[in-house]
Write a protein that holds these residues in place. Structure first.
Motif, PDB file in Angstrom:
ATOM      1  N   VAL A 136      -0.012 -17.172  -7.632  1.00 20.21           N
ATOM      2  CA  VAL A 136      -0.836 -16.086  -8.172  1.00 20.21           C
ATOM      3  C   VAL A 136      -1.961 -15.731  -7.203  1.00 20.21           C
ATOM      4  CG1 VAL A 136      -2.441 -15.481 -10.026  1.00 20.21           C
ATOM      5  CG2 VAL A 136      -0.280 -16.565 -10.574  1.00 20.21           C
ATOM      6  N   THR A 137      -2.573 -16.722  -6.604  1.00 14.82           N
ATOM      7  CA  THR A 137      -3.647 -16.473  -5.644  1.00 14.82           C
ATOM      8  C   THR A 137      -3.145 -15.645  -4.469  1.00 14.82           C
ATOM      9  OG1 THR A 137      -4.759 -18.530  -6.257  1.00 14.82           O
ATOM     10  CG2 THR A 137      -5.351 -17.572  -4.130  1.00 14.82           C
ATOM     11  N   ASP A 138      -1.980 -16.001  -3.950  1.00  9.18           N
ATOM     12  CA  ASP A 138      -1.417 -15.241  -2.836  1.00  9.18           C
ATOM     13  C   ASP A 138      -1.086 -13.809  -3.248  1.00  9.18           C
ATOM     14  OD1 ASP A 138      -1.721 -17.403  -1.199  1.00  9.18           O
ATOM     15  OD2 ASP A 138       0.415 -17.814  -0.952  1.00  9.18           O
ATOM     16  N   MET A 139      -0.552 -13.640  -4.452  1.00  6.88           N
ATOM     17  CA  MET A 139      -0.200 -12.294  -4.915  1.00  6.88           C
ATOM     18  C   MET A 139      -1.443 -11.430  -5.104  1.00  6.88           C
ATOM     19  SD  MET A 139       2.889 -12.935  -7.577  1.00  6.88           S
ATOM     20  CE  MET A 139       4.468 -12.305  -7.042  1.00  6.88           C
ATOM     21  N   ILE A 140      -2.482 -11.992  -5.695  1.00  6.85           N
ATOM     22  CA  ILE A 140      -3.720 -11.238  -5.880  1.00  6.85           C
ATOM     23  C   ILE A 140      -4.345 -10.914  -4.524  1.00  6.85           C
ATOM     24  CG2 ILE A 140      -6.095 -11.371  -6.754  1.00  6.85           C
ATOM     25  CD1 ILE A 140      -4.985 -12.913  -9.171  1.00  6.85           C
ATOM     26  N   SER A 141      -4.271 -11.837  -3.592  1.00  3.29           N
ATOM     27  CA  SER A 141      -4.819 -11.619  -2.255  1.00  3.29           C
ATOM     28  C   SER A 141      -4.108 -10.467  -1.541  1.00  3.29           C
ATOM     29  CB  SER A 141      -4.705 -12.901  -1.443  1.00  3.29           C
ATOM     30  OG  SER A 141      -5.170 -12.713  -0.144  1.00  3.29           O
ATOM     31  N   ILE A 142      -2.795 -10.442  -1.623  1.00  2.00           N
ATOM     32  CA  ILE A 142      -2.014  -9.353  -1.009  1.00  2.00           C
ATOM     33  C   ILE A 142      -2.410  -8.016  -1.627  1.00  2.00           C
ATOM     34  CG2 ILE A 142       0.305  -8.353  -0.834  1.00  2.00           C
ATOM     35  CD1 ILE A 142       1.346 -11.295  -0.621  1.00  2.00           C
ATOM     36  N   TYR A 143      -2.448  -7.978  -2.947  1.00  2.00           N
ATOM     37  CA  TYR A 143      -2.787  -6.750  -3.664  1.00  2.00           C
ATOM     38  C   TYR A 143      -4.192  -6.278  -3.292  1.00  2.00           C
ATOM     39  CZ  TYR A 143      -3.607  -3.587  -7.589  1.00  2.00           C
ATOM     40  OH  TYR A 143      -3.902  -2.486  -8.363  1.00  2.00           O
ATOM     41  N   GLY A 203       5.059  -8.923  -5.138  1.00  2.00           N
ATOM     42  CA  GLY A 203       6.277  -9.725  -5.087  1.00  2.00           C
ATOM     43  C   GLY A 203       7.102  -9.501  -3.825  1.00  2.00           C
ATOM     44  N   PRO A 204       7.475  -8.255  -3.537  1.00  2.00           N
ATOM     45  CA  PRO A 204       8.259  -8.005  -2.321  1.00  2.00           C
ATOM     46  C   PRO A 204       7.507  -8.365  -1.040  1.00  2.00           C
ATOM     47  CG  PRO A 204       8.399  -6.131  -3.809  1.00  2.00           C
ATOM     48  CD  PRO A 204       7.357  -7.055  -4.364  1.00  2.00           C
ATOM     49  N   LYS A 205       6.211  -8.165  -1.021  1.00  4.62           N
ATOM     50  CA  LYS A 205       5.419  -8.464   0.169  1.00  4.62           C
ATOM     51  C   LYS A 205       5.240  -9.967   0.371  1.00  4.62           C
ATOM     52  CE  LYS A 205       2.886  -4.131  -0.172  1.00  4.62           C
ATOM     53  NZ  LYS A 205       3.770  -3.420   0.672  1.00  4.62           N
ATOM     54  N   LEU A 206       5.351 -10.723  -0.721  1.00  2.00           N
ATOM     55  CA  LEU A 206       5.234 -12.171  -0.635  1.00  2.00           C
ATOM     56  C   LEU A 206       6.374 -12.758   0.195  1.00  2.00           C
ATOM     57  CD1 LEU A 206       3.400 -14.463  -1.659  1.00  2.00           C
ATOM     58  CD2 LEU A 206       4.959 -14.726  -3.586  1.00  2.00           C
ATOM     59  N   MET A 207       7.527 -12.087   0.188  1.00  2.00           N
ATOM     60  CA  MET A 207       8.667 -12.555   0.995  1.00  2.00           C
ATOM     61  C   MET A 207       8.316 -12.589   2.480  1.00  2.00           C
ATOM     62  SD  MET A 207      11.320 -13.560  -0.631  1.00  2.00           S
ATOM     63  CE  MET A 207      12.624 -13.485   0.569  1.00  2.00           C
ATOM     64  N   SER A 234       5.021 -15.382   2.734  1.00  2.00           N
ATOM     65  CA  SER A 234       5.352 -16.765   2.419  1.00  2.00           C
ATOM     66  C   SER A 234       6.767 -16.831   1.841  1.00  2.00           C
ATOM     67  CB  SER A 234       4.332 -17.327   1.430  1.00  2.00           C
ATOM     68  OG  SER A 234       4.596 -18.667   1.169  1.00  2.00           O
ATOM     69  N   PRO A 235       7.777 -16.742   2.707  1.00  5.28           N
ATOM     70  CA  PRO A 235       9.154 -16.668   2.212  1.00  5.28           C
ATOM     71  C   PRO A 235       9.593 -17.887   1.406  1.00  5.28           C
ATOM     72  CG  PRO A 235       9.107 -16.798   4.614  1.00  5.28           C
ATOM     73  CD  PRO A 235       7.698 -16.661   4.147  1.00  5.28           C
ATOM     74  N   VAL A 236       9.121 -19.069   1.757  1.00  6.08           N
ATOM     75  CA  VAL A 236       9.513 -20.280   1.021  1.00  6.08           C
ATOM     76  C   VAL A 236       8.964 -20.221  -0.396  1.00  6.08           C
ATOM     77  CG1 VAL A 236       9.285 -22.783   0.916  1.00  6.08           C
ATOM     78  CG2 VAL A 236       9.724 -21.676   3.108  1.00  6.08           C
ATOM     79  N   MET A 237       7.702 -19.834  -0.535  1.00  8.03           N
ATOM     80  CA  MET A 237       7.100 -19.739  -1.863  1.00  8.03           C
ATOM     81  C   MET A 237       7.803 -18.671  -2.697  1.00  8.03           C
ATOM     82  SD  MET A 237       3.245 -18.688  -3.045  1.00  8.03           S
ATOM     83  CE  MET A 237       2.491 -19.911  -2.019  1.00  8.03           C
ATOM     84  N   ALA A 238       8.074 -17.531  -2.108  1.00  8.44           N
ATOM     85  CA  ALA A 238       8.732 -16.446  -2.832  1.00  8.44           C
ATOM     86  C   ALA A 238      10.144 -16.848  -3.260  1.00  8.44           C
ATOM     87  CB  ALA A 238       8.781 -15.193  -1.965  1.00  8.44           C
ATOM     88  N   LEU A 239      10.870 -17.502  -2.380  1.00 10.51           N
ATOM     89  CA  LEU A 239      12.225 -17.948  -2.709  1.00 10.51           C
ATOM     90  C   LEU A 239      12.191 -19.001  -3.808  1.00 10.51           C
ATOM     91  CD1 LEU A 239      15.217 -17.778  -2.100  1.00 10.51           C
ATOM     92  CD2 LEU A 239      14.891 -19.502  -0.328  1.00 10.51           C
ATOM     93  N   ARG A 240      11.262 -19.922  -3.724  1.00  7.95           N
ATOM     94  CA  ARG A 240      11.124 -20.950  -4.751  1.00  7.95           C
ATOM     95  C   ARG A 240      10.836 -20.316  -6.112  1.00  7.95           C
ATOM     96  NH1 ARG A 240       7.122 -22.828  -7.311  1.00  7.95           N
ATOM     97  NH2 ARG A 240       7.087 -24.884  -8.220  1.00  7.95           N
TER      98      ARG A 240
END
Length: 116
Positions: free
Chosen positions: A15-22, A85-89, A92-98
């Motif tokens: 969630v932290t990474d997603m909010i940071s990207i946004y 979500g798409p940008k997380l790939m 951080s591809p490992v986190m997004a895939l997990r």
């Protein structure tokens, strides 16, 4: 490490990474800090995740049947997840895939339970 503590940490990291990207892309922050609105939302999410009574039963907050977020904050998180979500790939591809594998596994498991 306690498995529930680990689940909470993983959920918060995602969630932290997603909010940071946004926040970086939409609110034009530098990427290292969040704007006050996103910082307040992240604090709210941390409190909710840390006090979750169903952490042992569910796989992801987004998959939980109990909505512990206020409707307006839940809507904001959905908006953030759709955007990030798409940008997380890429970030951080490992986190997004997990995260995606857990969602798929939960969907398969729920369908199997509905058969019986």
């Amino acid at each position: 490490m306690d498995k529930f503590k680990h689940k909470r940490e993983q959920e918060l990291k995602t969630v932290t990474d997603m909010i940071s990207i946004y926040c970086r892309d939409v609110h034009k922050t530098d990427g290292g800090t969040l704007c006050p609105e996103c910082e307040e939302l992240l604090d709210y999410v941390e409190k909710r995740v840390n006090n979750c009574p169903r952490i042992g039963e569910q796989t992801l907050c987004s998959e939980c049947s109990t909505h512990c977020f206020a409707p307006n904050r839940r809507q904001k998180m959905q908006q953030i997840m759709r955007y990030s979500g798409p940008k997380l790939m890429l970030r951080s591809p490992v986190m997004a895939l997990r995260h995606k594998l857990i969602q798929w596994f939960n969907t398969i498991q729920n369908k199997a339970c509905n058969i019986f």
